[in-house]
Design an enzyme around this catalytic site. Structure first.
Site, PDB file in Angstrom:
ATOM      1  N   GLY A 209      -5.610  -7.055   0.565  1.00 33.89           N
ATOM      2  CA  GLY A 209      -6.149  -6.085   1.513  1.00 33.89           C
ATOM      3  C   GLY A 209      -5.295  -4.838   1.534  1.00 33.89           C
ATOM      4  N   GLU A 210      -5.235  -4.189   2.705  1.00 39.99           N
ATOM      5  CA  GLU A 210      -4.437  -2.978   2.908  1.00 39.99           C
ATOM      6  C   GLU A 210      -4.950  -1.781   2.116  1.00 39.99           C
ATOM      7  OE1 GLU A 210      -0.313  -3.633   1.936  1.00 39.99           O
ATOM      8  OE2 GLU A 210      -0.154  -5.444   3.162  1.00 39.99           O
ATOM      9  N   GLY A 211      -5.993  -1.964   1.312  1.00 42.65           N
ATOM     10  CA  GLY A 211      -6.440  -0.886   0.435  1.00 42.65           C
ATOM     11  C   GLY A 211      -5.705  -0.847  -0.887  1.00 42.65           C
TER      12      GLY A 211
ATOM     13  N   ILE B 237       0.828  -1.205   0.000  1.00 40.51           N
ATOM     14  CA  ILE B 237       0.000   0.000   0.000  1.00 40.51           C
ATOM     15  C   ILE B 237       0.864   1.257   0.000  1.00 40.51           C
ATOM     16  CG2 ILE B 237      -0.304   0.047   2.519  1.00 40.51           C
ATOM     17  CD1 ILE B 237      -2.786   1.156  -0.249  1.00 40.51           C
TER      18      ILE B 237
ATOM     19  N   GLU C 138      -7.527  -2.258   5.263  1.00 40.76           N
ATOM     20  CA  GLU C 138      -7.549  -2.837   6.609  1.00 40.76           C
ATOM     21  C   GLU C 138      -6.374  -3.779   6.815  1.00 40.76           C
ATOM     22  OE1 GLU C 138      -7.866  -6.199   5.972  1.00 40.76           O
ATOM     23  OE2 GLU C 138      -8.324  -5.579   3.924  1.00 40.76           O
TER      24      GLU C 138
END
Length: 344
Positions: free
Chosen positions: A307-309, A90, A167
């Site tokens: 994830g992580e955006g 990210i 997240e």
């Protein structure tokens, strides 16, 4: 009156899109995106200003047993340190696409140094294990919504009109699967995936455990379901999405976990999808079913399941491209290009 104004804007936006020097519909989803952003911002000349990605991190009580997660709970805190040091995917994608990154401690089971470059919104040191009791209290759930709303409001006040969410939380795919099943009525076994890398046997065991959890409770409202099955980071995601839509921001929805939070938000505010752009279709099996349930089309399909955006960050250039063509591309009239009808 407002609906008449909306209708007039819809007609004007579509006319502006259709008059560009291209065949009708030739820019596909970018045209739909430009239209949507114009409607969100109530203008024929929308813009993307100071895009941001906010990553909420939290731990889950069920992870301590290690029955549904191949990685230990400590990885959540370790990844927060990685975000801060700039070493995660990210970080790289936010740098590539010039997006501001904020990391929020929603409830990691770790005490971070006070001077660490994160937003401290800790609600506790991880949730309770929902195999035994609800993940959080209704008061904690309410506090999560409020704290997330404050964080988003502050980012908005600094000139950001486009916000994506990510997240980090070991075992949060389990919470997401439970919430997905509750809000979509899809059997829990069809909502469970491999998460951070469970093998087939692990997925079967995870399904059995989560089926028992699901059958243990009978939440009577969206917020009760969120408090029962959610994580602190998922509750904050829900609050963040609600506040961002209230502020008429463009809300970039990432993958499986963020979409589970959106399901809660939509149950609270049915028109919330008007503000949401779906970044990608993740490789977590439940996500495709979530998108189908919501009847939405994601911009990208890259097989991501990180994830992580990360998916949200990767979608930012497409949002910029959509408003740029709307604002800067010549029309048939301005370019002196003949339209098809002029030849007939």
């Amino acid at each position: 009156m407002k609906s008449m104004e909306n209708k007039a804007l819809e007609v004007a936006l579509q006319k502006k899109i259709d008059s560009k020097t291209k065949p009708l519909g030739a820019l596909g989803e970018l045209e739909n995106l430009a239209f949507k952003i114009g409607m969100i911002q109530n203008t024929l000349t929308p813009k993307i200003s100071k895009p941001a990605i906010v990553v909420f991190a939290g731990d889950h009580g069920i992870a301590l047993k290690g029955e549904v997660n191949p990685f230990p709970q400590e990885v959540t805190a370790q990844m927060v340190y990685n975000f801060v040091s700039g070493g995660a995917a990210i970080n790289v994608f936010c740098k590539t696409n010039v997006a501001n990154l904020k990391v929020v401690d929603a409830g990691v089971n770790h005490s971070f140094p006070k001077n660490l470059d994160i937003v401290n919104a800790k609600l506790g040191y991880g949730t309770k294990n929902y195999q035994e009791e609800p993940a959080m209290t209704s008061k904690q759930c309410e506090e999560a919504l409020n704290k997330a709303g404050y964080i988003v409001s502050k980012i908005h006040s600094e000139g950001c009109n486009t916000i994506g969410f990510g997240e980090m939380g070991i075992s949060n795919t389990s919470s997401a699967a439970l919430l997905m099943s509750y809000f979509t009525n899809i059997p829990i076994t069809e909502c469970v995936g491999s998460g951070t890398g469970l093998d087939a046997e692990g997925v079967t065991k995870k399904s059995q455990i989560l089926s028992e959890v699901y059958n243990k409770y009978n939440p009577k409202s969206p917020l009760e379901a969120l408090a029962t099955f959610g994580g602190f980071e998922i509750a904050m995601l829900c609050g963040a999405i609600l506040k961002a839509s209230e502020l008429k921001m463009i809300v970039i929805i990432d993958g499986f976990i963020v979409t589970s939070a959106l399901l809660v938000a939509q149950a609270i505010k049915p028109n919330i999808l008007d503000y949401c752009v779906f970044a990608h279709n993740s490789n977590e099996q439940g996500h495709t079913k979530m998108l189908e349930f919501l009847e939405v089309n994601p911009l990208l399909s890259l097989g991501l399941r990180l994830g992580e955006g990360t998916g949200a960050a990767l979608a930012i250039p497409l949002l910029k491209a959509s408003v740029d063509f709307l604002n800067d591309m010549a029309s048939f009239e301005s370019a002196g290009v003949s339209t098809e009808t002029e030849h007939n």
